[in-house]
Design an enzyme around this catalytic site. Structure first.
Site, short mmCIF file in Angstrom:
data_model
loop_
_atom_site.label_atom_id
_atom_site.label_comp_id
_atom_site.label_asym_id
_atom_site.label_seq_id
_atom_site.Cartn_x
_atom_site.Cartn_y
_atom_site.Cartn_z
CG ASP A 121 71.31 65.79 -28.62
OD1 ASP A 121 71.89 66.16 -29.28
OD2 ASP A 121 71.91 66.14 -27.61
CE LYS A 133 75.26 61.09 -30.13
NZ LYS A 133 74.71 62.28 -30.14
CB THR A 134 72.76 57.65 -24.93
OG1 THR A 134 73.56 58.65 -25.22
CG2 THR A 134 73.06 56.87 -23.58
CG HIS A 189 80.16 67.25 -33.34
ND1 HIS A 189 79.51 67.13 -34.17
CD2 HIS A 189 80.82 69.72 -33.99
CE1 HIS A 189 80.24 67.20 -35.39
NE2 HIS A 189 80.60 68.39 -34.49
P1 GDP Z 1 71.71 62.03 -27.90
O1 GDP Z 1 72.25 63.13 -27.31
O2 GDP Z 1 71.76 61.92 -29.23
O3 GDP Z 1 72.27 60.98 -27.39
O4 GDP Z 1 70.26 61.20 -27.94
P2 GDP Z 1 69.51 60.42 -26.58
O5 GDP Z 1 69.77 59.58 -26.34
O6 GDP Z 1 69.89 61.19 -24.61
O7 GDP Z 1 68.01 61.17 -26.12
C1 GDP Z 1 67.45 61.93 -26.41
C2 GDP Z 1 65.97 62.92 -26.30
O8 GDP Z 1 65.26 61.94 -26.96
C3 GDP Z 1 65.82 61.97 -24.79
O9 GDP Z 1 64.82 62.81 -24.33
C4 GDP Z 1 65.35 60.67 -25.20
O10 GDP Z 1 64.85 59.55 -24.23
C5 GDP Z 1 64.38 60.30 -26.31
N1 GDP Z 1 64.69 59.92 -27.67
C6 GDP Z 1 65.38 58.97 -27.95
N2 GDP Z 1 65.29 58.22 -29.00
C7 GDP Z 1 63.36 58.23 -28.85
C8 GDP Z 1 62.78 57.18 -29.48
O11 GDP Z 1 62.87 56.87 -30.35
N3 GDP Z 1 61.65 58.13 -29.84
C9 GDP Z 1 60.67 59.16 -28.93
N4 GDP Z 1 59.45 59.78 -28.72
N5 GDP Z 1 61.98 59.89 -27.66
C10 GDP Z 1 63.54 59.29 -28.18
MG MG Z 2 73.91 60.59 -25.85
#
Ligand code: GDP
Ligand code: MG
Length: 414
Positions: free
Chosen positions: A39, A42-43, A102
């Site tokens: 992902d 976002k979170t 989603h």
């Molecule tokens: P969501 O499903 O969109 O809420 O995504 P998450 O916030 O859960 O992030 C998904 C993965 O991407 C997780 O393992 C996070 O640690 C990683 N992640 C999020 N932002 C970054 C970033 O800026 N850099 C890196 N390298 N990893 C990130």
């Molecule tokens: Mg999330």
């Protein structure tokens, strides 16, 4: 006579911080893709924003896991998982919604579970735009989200500026194709993870500062409900011998006062003119009623027989009535209380719109054979009788005691 209603404590959806009037712009953080991709973040970004603002004393820090375990909410019979957090910038107060999946965004936007004044589109620099990015932007357009800003995330992983530019170009084009101004939309480059972990200040803290600034400068404060023309949907009516007919309901927008001329509209083709001769709430008399008030309105020269539930009172000439409209629908799944079977063009459920309960004909979009549980699409609908309609008005479709679909009007037709 009745005591005067005390207005010093009522619900106010407007307040002030400093000298700036604010309402609560609700931001959605979106773009999710589980299909073979990690992902976009976002979170993590939501947590990072609170961390950054906590250092300024204008938010409470929420860590990733606080946000990620989204509670279940019900809106129009539909279950949605969403976490709402609040934070403040220098001159605004934001409510911010993060959803895990989603489908949760789709349902949230269609049911209007949380009003959405702007969106932060999170795109991973490593992945670029995804099919669901397109769907989210389309939905934003359909439900009337005025402004989107973009956070290009994971710039710690993909550091090549040429790659950033490619993704940026792609997003600007995508926004333009849905009538957003892609050329001027702010795209902030950074890393939510760096901001959260306090590692790279340039990609972390600095990007958060730019993001908040972009929110303040690019998300418009919505028009206050109170400033719109008077509209109230009629719930019920009571005959009061010697006085006339009182209609009850909630004022959707605008204000009304005693001696105002108003129209009773809907169900019939032609409006009926009348005058407000009394307004009361909880047996107390009011000089005026305003958006959000639950009131009884005494009408001159109207008989109880002339009033039907589902009609509206409105400022004369401010709204016309229609039967046809375009809508975005979400079809509930059986485990959400919906049908298990598909439906086809010509389907005729009951439409619950404001206080009205009216039969409606559904016409599926061209080329769509049938609507299946879980589907989300645009279609046209025709009510059994005319009602005052407006863009972004939410409704539910029901059949045999079941909620079959949630919908939002995207365009009024004749
Ligand atoms: P969501 O499903 O969109 O809420 O995504 P998450 O916030 O859960 O992030 C998904 C993965 O991407 C997780 O393992 C996070 O640690 C990683 N992640 C999020 N932002 C970054 C970033 O800026 N850099 C890196 N390298 N990893 C990130
Ligand atoms: Mg999330």
């Amino acid at each position: 006579s009745f005591a005067k209603f005390d207005r010093s404590k009522p619900h106010l959806n407007v307040g002030t911080i400093g000298n700036t009037p604010f309402t609560l712009p609700l931001l959605f953080i979106f773009n999710n893709n589980k299909i073979g991709h990690i992902d976009h973040g976002k979170t993590t970004l939501t947590a990072a924003i609170t961390k950054y603002l906590a250092t300024k004393g204008s938010a409470e820090f929420k860590d990733y896991h606080d946000i990620d375990k989204a509670p279940e909410e019900k809106a129009r019979g539909i279950t949605i998982n969403a976490t709402t957090i609040e934070y403040e910038s220098q001159n605004r107060h934001y409510g911010h919604v993060d959803c895990p999946g989603h489908a949760d965004y789709v349902k949230n936007m269609i049911t209007g579970a949380a009003r959405m004044d702007g969106g932060i589109l999170v795109v991973s620099a490593a992945d670029g735009a995804m099919p669901q990015t397109r769907e989210h932007i389309l939905l934003c357009r359909q439900v009337g989200v005025k402004n989107i800003i973009v956070f290009l995330n994971k710039c710690d992983v993909v550091t090549d500026p040429e790659m950033h530019e490619l993704v940026e170009l792609e997003i600007r084009e995508l926004l333009n194709s849905y009538q957003y101004n892609g050329d001027t939309t702010p795209i902030i480059k950074g890393s939510a993870l760096c901001a959260l972990n306090g590692t790279d200040p340039e990609l972390g803290e600095k990007a958060m500062e730019q993001l908040i600034e972009a929110l303040d400068n690019n998300i418009d404060i919505p028009e206050r409900e109170m400033d719109k023309p008077f509209l109230m949907s009629i719930d019920s009516s009571v005959n009061i011998p010697g006085r006339g007919t009182v209609v009850t309901g909630t004022i959707e927008h605008g204000r009304c006062k005693i001696n105002d001329n108003v129209e009773m509209i809907g169900i019939r083709r032609k409006p009926q003119q009348t005058t407000i001769t009394g307004i009361e709430t909880f047996n107390k008399q009011l000089d005026f009623g305003e958006s959000g008030d639950n009131v009884g309105v005494l009408l001159r020269g109207v008989t109880k027989e002339q009033v039907k539930r589902g009609m509206c009172l409105s400022k004369p000439g401010s709204m016309d009535v229609r039967r046809n409209f375009q809508a975005q629908l979400y079809i509930l799944k059986p485990d959400e209380g919906g049908r298990s079977k598909p439906f086809f063009t010509g389907y005729r459920p009951q439409c619950f719109l404001r206080t009205a309960d009216v039969a409606v004909d559904v016409t599926l979009p061209e080329g769509m054979q049938m609507a299946l549980p879980g589907d989300n699409f645009t279609c046209t609908m025709k009510l059994n009788y005319p009602l005052p309609l407006q863009d972004m008005l939410r409704f539910a479709l029901r059949e045999g005691g079941k909620t079959v679909a949630a919908g939002v009007i995207t365009k009024c037709l004749e």
